[in-house]
Design a protein around this motif. Structure first.
Motif, mmCIF file in Angstrom:
data_model
loop_
_atom_site.group_PDB
_atom_site.id
_atom_site.type_symbol
_atom_site.label_atom_id
_atom_site.label_comp_id
_atom_site.label_asym_id
_atom_site.label_seq_id
_atom_site.Cartn_x
_atom_site.Cartn_y
_atom_site.Cartn_z
ATOM 1 N N LYS A 170 0.827 -1.208 0.000
ATOM 2 C CA LYS A 170 0.000 0.000 0.000
ATOM 3 C C LYS A 170 0.864 1.263 0.000
ATOM 4 C CE LYS A 170 -3.903 -2.180 2.387
ATOM 5 N NZ LYS A 170 -4.743 -2.183 3.611
ATOM 6 N N ALA A 171 2.035 1.185 0.619
ATOM 7 C CA ALA A 171 2.910 2.352 0.699
ATOM 8 C C ALA A 171 3.700 2.580 -0.583
ATOM 9 C CB ALA A 171 3.887 2.181 1.862
ATOM 10 N N ASN A 172 3.809 1.552 -1.403
ATOM 11 C CA ASN A 172 4.667 1.620 -2.585
ATOM 12 C C ASN A 172 4.259 2.744 -3.531
ATOM 13 O OD1 ASN A 172 6.931 0.533 -3.949
ATOM 14 N ND2 ASN A 172 5.574 -0.490 -5.412
ATOM 15 N N THR A 173 2.958 2.955 -3.701
ATOM 16 C CA THR A 173 2.470 4.002 -4.600
ATOM 17 C C THR A 173 2.915 5.385 -4.141
ATOM 18 O OG1 THR A 173 0.529 2.673 -5.142
ATOM 19 C CG2 THR A 173 0.414 5.022 -5.644
ATOM 20 N N VAL A 174 2.824 5.629 -2.838
ATOM 21 C CA VAL A 174 3.224 6.924 -2.289
ATOM 22 C C VAL A 174 4.726 7.136 -2.472
ATOM 23 C CG1 VAL A 174 3.389 8.300 -0.183
ATOM 24 C CG2 VAL A 174 1.351 6.951 -0.629
ATOM 25 N N LEU A 175 5.517 6.093 -2.252
ATOM 26 C CA LEU A 175 6.968 6.206 -2.416
ATOM 27 C C LEU A 175 7.349 6.525 -3.863
ATOM 28 C CD1 LEU A 175 8.144 3.269 -0.125
ATOM 29 C CD2 LEU A 175 8.652 5.691 0.201
ATOM 30 N N LYS A 176 6.545 6.062 -4.798
ATOM 31 C CA LYS A 176 6.819 6.340 -6.205
ATOM 32 C C LYS A 176 6.425 7.760 -6.599
ATOM 33 C CE LYS A 176 6.409 1.609 -8.007
ATOM 34 N NZ LYS A 176 5.608 0.693 -8.869
ATOM 35 N N LYS A 177 5.325 8.254 -6.023
ATOM 36 C CA LYS A 177 4.786 9.555 -6.428
ATOM 37 C C LYS A 177 5.336 10.716 -5.615
ATOM 38 C CE LYS A 177 0.339 7.862 -8.226
ATOM 39 N NZ LYS A 177 -1.141 7.950 -8.085
ATOM 40 N N GLU A 178 5.564 10.488 -4.325
ATOM 41 C CA GLU A 178 5.955 11.568 -3.414
ATOM 42 C C GLU A 178 7.475 11.561 -3.188
ATOM 43 O OE1 GLU A 178 4.030 13.822 -1.846
ATOM 44 O OE2 GLU A 178 1.993 13.072 -2.203
ATOM 45 N N ASN A 179 8.001 12.713 -2.841
ATOM 46 C CA ASN A 179 9.410 12.820 -2.461
ATOM 47 C C ASN A 179 9.505 12.606 -0.945
ATOM 48 O OD1 ASN A 179 12.134 13.307 -2.427
ATOM 49 N ND2 ASN A 179 11.924 15.523 -2.458
ATOM 50 N N ILE A 180 9.690 11.372 -0.545
ATOM 51 C CA ILE A 180 9.710 11.008 0.867
ATOM 52 C C ILE A 180 11.165 10.993 1.367
ATOM 53 C CG2 ILE A 180 9.111 9.248 2.570
ATOM 54 C CD1 ILE A 180 6.714 10.644 1.250
ATOM 55 N N ASP A 181 11.399 11.693 2.480
ATOM 56 C CA ASP A 181 12.752 11.790 3.032
ATOM 57 C C ASP A 181 13.085 10.662 4.002
ATOM 58 O OD1 ASP A 181 13.337 14.372 1.815
ATOM 59 O OD2 ASP A 181 11.889 15.202 3.231
ATOM 60 N N LEU A 182 12.073 10.166 4.704
ATOM 61 C CA LEU A 182 12.330 9.207 5.783
ATOM 62 C C LEU A 182 11.213 8.171 5.848
ATOM 63 C CD1 LEU A 182 13.953 8.352 8.314
ATOM 64 C CD2 LEU A 182 12.621 10.027 9.617
ATOM 65 N N LEU A 183 11.612 6.932 6.051
ATOM 66 C CA LEU A 183 10.662 5.827 6.141
ATOM 67 C C LEU A 183 10.844 5.108 7.475
ATOM 68 C CD1 LEU A 183 8.699 3.677 5.004
ATOM 69 C CD2 LEU A 183 10.643 2.666 3.800
ATOM 70 N N PHE A 184 9.762 5.014 8.252
ATOM 71 C CA PHE A 184 9.748 4.183 9.452
ATOM 72 C C PHE A 184 9.207 2.823 9.033
ATOM 73 C CE2 PHE A 184 9.465 8.519 11.043
ATOM 74 C CZ PHE A 184 10.406 8.519 12.060
ATOM 75 N N LEU A 185 10.045 1.794 9.157
ATOM 76 C CA LEU A 185 9.720 0.508 8.532
ATOM 77 C C LEU A 185 9.829 -0.635 9.534
ATOM 78 C CD1 LEU A 185 9.126 -1.062 5.886
ATOM 79 C CD2 LEU A 185 11.601 -1.135 5.501
#
Length: 238
Positions: A37-52
């Motif tokens: 579900k998060a993959n789409t956001v990571l592709k479209k948005e410029n995300i600086d940090l991921l809590f995983l």
């Protein structure tokens, strides 16, 4: 600074959200219970940090990280300490939070990211200039200043994408360069590459536990392909 959370446990999600809201410069762009579900956001948005999280439905956090061609910085969150050594194999991972963790421990992880970003604001493209024929020292040009570095004072060299950080007994210098080039500079017997991102000075090793080298009070990961060479160098007696 933008971030997203990938965590399948609601209580853990709520704790992370509450901690993030206490950091003024950190903006949540999404909270997800699975990497898919998060993959789409990571592709479209410029995300600086991921809590995983690591244990997730469909695909583990670490395996998901392998699928990202240009991942953001990552702070792992998990209840299982046995994944820590493996996590260090990933250049994008800056810290590993073992649940349950306090806000103080969370803030320490965030500060690691802030320190690296502040260092990068003053980085310029540079050449390393040799100053002696026997290569005992070099000049490193950072932010229009030439820093003389005695090679024997280098504790370790770390690469992060296109950047290199040279850590000495006195300070650390970060600049655009490659670890491969530093392998050529550091041809002395007491320097050895132990990971795709690390070259260490054997003289500063305190101990080796599993896949971790403790050097000058820092933990440095040992990659599987480098471990045998390391033990040939340090020559344990039993």
């Amino acid at each position: 600074m933008t971030c997203i959370i990938i965590e399948d446990e609601i209580p853990a999600q709520e704790i992370l959200v509450s901690y993030i809201h206490k950091i003024p410069d950190l903006e949540i762009k999404g909270v997800f219970n699975s990497p898919i579900k998060a993959n789409t956001v990571l592709k479209k948005e410029n995300i600086d940090l991921l809590f995983l999280d690591i244990n997730l439905p469909t695909i583990s956090g670490l395996n998901f990280l392998k699928t990202l061609s240009n991942p953001p910085k990552v702070i792992m969150t998990t209840a299982y300490a046995n994944y820590a050594a493996e996590s260090f194999e990933y250049e994008s991972i800056i810290d590993y939070l073992l649940k349950p963790f306090s806000f103080e421990r969370f803030l320490k992880a965030i500060n690691k990211l802030d320190t690296k970003q502040q260092l990068n604001t003053s980085i310029i493209k540079t050449d390393v200039l040799e100053i002696t024929q026997n290569e005992d020292a070099v000049f490193i040009n950072v932010d229009k200043t030439l820093h003389k570095v005695d090679l024997n004072s280098i504790i370790y060299v770390q690469s992060d994408r296109n950047y290199v950080t040279v850590v000495t007994k006195i300070n650390s210098l970060t600049f655009i360069d490659s670890l491969k080039k530093w392998n050529n500079y550091l041809k002395k017997d007491h320097f050895i590459q132990v990971h795709k991102s690390f070259i260490i000075n054997l003289n500063y090793i305190e101990k080796v536990t599993g896949n971790i080298v403790y050097i000058n009070q820092q933990k440095v990961p040992v990659g599987k392909t480098f471990k045998e060479t390391l033990f040939q160098k340090i020559k344990p007696i039993n």
